[in-house]
Enzyme design. Structure first.
Site, PDB file in Angstrom:
ATOM      1  N   CYS A 157      -0.117   1.012  10.350  1.00 36.35           N
ATOM      2  CA  CYS A 157      -0.583  -0.109   9.529  1.00 36.35           C
ATOM      3  C   CYS A 157       0.600  -0.890   8.995  1.00 36.35           C
ATOM      4  O   CYS A 157       1.518  -0.321   8.398  1.00 36.35           O
ATOM      5  CB  CYS A 157      -1.440   0.418   8.384  1.00 36.35           C
ATOM      6  SG  CYS A 157      -1.876  -0.824   7.156  1.00 36.35           S
ATOM      7  N   SER A 201     -11.964   5.034   6.189  1.00 32.69           N
ATOM      8  CA  SER A 201     -11.035   4.893   7.315  1.00 32.69           C
ATOM      9  C   SER A 201     -10.623   6.293   7.768  1.00 32.69           C
ATOM     10  O   SER A 201      -9.669   6.878   7.251  1.00 32.69           O
ATOM     11  CB  SER A 201      -9.815   4.071   6.893  1.00 32.69           C
ATOM     12  OG  SER A 201     -10.205   2.766   6.535  1.00 32.69           O
ATOM     13  N   CYS A 223       0.152   4.986   6.081  1.00 32.73           N
ATOM     14  CA  CYS A 223      -0.364   5.179   7.448  1.00 32.73           C
ATOM     15  C   CYS A 223       0.586   4.491   8.425  1.00 32.73           C
ATOM     16  O   CYS A 223       0.842   3.290   8.293  1.00 32.73           O
ATOM     17  CB  CYS A 223      -1.773   4.611   7.567  1.00 32.73           C
ATOM     18  SG  CYS A 223      -2.958   5.364   6.423  1.00 32.73           S
ATOM     19  N   CYS A 244       0.846  -1.192   0.000  1.00 35.40           N
ATOM     20  CA  CYS A 244       0.000   0.000   0.000  1.00 35.40           C
ATOM     21  C   CYS A 244       0.880   1.240   0.000  1.00 35.40           C
ATOM     22  O   CYS A 244       1.900   1.284   0.697  1.00 35.40           O
ATOM     23  CB  CYS A 244      -0.920   0.013   1.216  1.00 35.40           C
ATOM     24  SG  CYS A 244      -2.075   1.407   1.248  1.00 35.40           S
TER      25      CYS A 244
END
Length: 367
Positions: free
Chosen positions: A135, A235, A132, A128
């Site tokens: 994460c 989110s 973040c 990804c």
């Protein structure tokens, strides 16, 4: 102040897999089978095997001419994913699978069985690029977008598993590795194949499909205009821009207000309630004032068309981030609900098997 984080909105150049039956639209499928010397009605036969019987090996498709089966397999059904390992939790009800793709890229999916349903959490990207910091997937960065076939075949395999157990896959959530709306066209095609009735798809109810996003506001609006009725999950993780700039770096492009405005547009266009995902992190985003602010902003933006899922953080090994204590969690939920916004704690599954997305892949890379 932390250093600015560079987001990856496009995948690094890595080899996409060879074409798969599910990558093609109907005209392309007809063209592909006619190139193999087969009449176009064979497309429908193949589709019934794949979507209806959940078979992906043409060598077992006995209504195809025996002389054609290997040709169809070679041309349209490459092996997209190889199982690396499976870990189980919750008495076997939760099953996390690590897959290796054709180029060595690692991918995860999680199958969760409940008394009244079976939910599959799938990935839309390998890695990804949203960065973040709490994460595991975000910490690993983005490898590449997944192909349509790599997304859809996660669903077929899980549906086949449930069928072999005498059950049925009922729900699919795009909450695995990656930002679904950063791989928009392929995710959209996958959603349609998941929800169309056989022989065009697996026939799941569109209302049982959830597409999550960290807040790509223009893509949320675009999805709203597709005339789908999937659930949108945003989110958010904090209601204020100051903290969200750090927790969800894409907030530097689209602020909380812009994200909630796009979510309201989605609710207006689809008539669906929007889900707000909120990973509760000890001493970071779990304060009373943030609970109050969250409830107020959501009530103002979405009224009754919103629900907050508070998610106890599943900490990654070596991370400074930790879950909030239960007493703090309960007070947070109470204060959000006091603002007139439904708020519940998500049932967490698989913590003992590193079920936070990206953890299994990270462990495999390290080994």
């Amino acid at each position: 102040m932390s250093e600015p984080v560079r987001l990856q909105f496009t995948a690094p150049k890595r080899g996409m897999p060879p074409r798969h039956f599910t990558d093609l639209d109907q005209d392309q499928r007809i063209e592909a089978v006619t190139e193999l010397g087969l009449p176009k009605f064979r497309v429908n036969q193949i589709a019934r095997h794949y979507y209806g019987r959940l078979e992906a090996d043409p060598l077992t498709m006995t209504d195809l001419p025996e002389s054609a089966r290997q040709k169809v397999k070679d041309a349209l059904f490459p092996e997209l994913m190889t199982k690396v390992r499976v870990t189980e939790a919750d008495g076997g009800a939760t099953q996390k699978t690590l897959w290796r793709l054709h180029d060595g890229t690692l991918l995860e999916s999680v199958l969760m069985r409940y008394p009244d349903r079976a939910t599959l959490c799938i990935s839309s990207q390998a890695g990804c690029g949203m960065a973040c910091p709490f994460c595991a997937t975000g910490q690993g960065g983005l490898d590449r977008n997944l192909s349509i076939g790599e997304i859809v075949d996660q669903v077929r395999r899980a549906a086949a598993t449930m069928q072999n157990e005498g059950g049925r896959l009922t729900n699919v959530v795009f909450m695995g590795m990656g930002e679904p709306l950063a791989n928009y066209k392929r995710v959209l095609s996958a959603v349609k194949q998941i929800t169309r009735p056989a022989p065009e798809g697996f026939g799941l109810s569109m209302r049982n499909v959830t597409v999550s996003t960290v807040g790509l506001a223009p893509a949320i609006r675009k999805l709203a205009d597709e005339n789908l009725s999937v659930t949108l999950a945003v989110s958010l993780h904090t209601p204020d821009d100051e903290l969200r700039d750090t927790l969800v770096p894409v907030n530097n492009r689209w602020s909380v207000a812009e994200v909630l405005d796009a979510a309201r547009y989605y609710a207006d266009r689809t008539g669906r309630r929007v889900s707000i995902e909120y990973a509760l992190i000890r001493d970071i985003n779990d304060q009373d004032f943030r609970a109050d602010m969250l409830g107020q902003k959501l009530h103002r933006a979405l009224g009754s068309r919103v629900h907050v899922n508070v998610i106890p953080l599943n900490p990654t090994p070596g991370s400074k981030w930790d879950a909030s204590p239960k007493q703090r969690q309960d007070e947070f939920v109470r204060r959000v609900a006091a603002q007139g916004v439904p708020c519940t704690v998500r049932d967490t599954r698989g913590q003992e098997i590193a079920a936070a997305c990206g953890q299994l892949a990270a462990e495999e890379r390290a080994s």
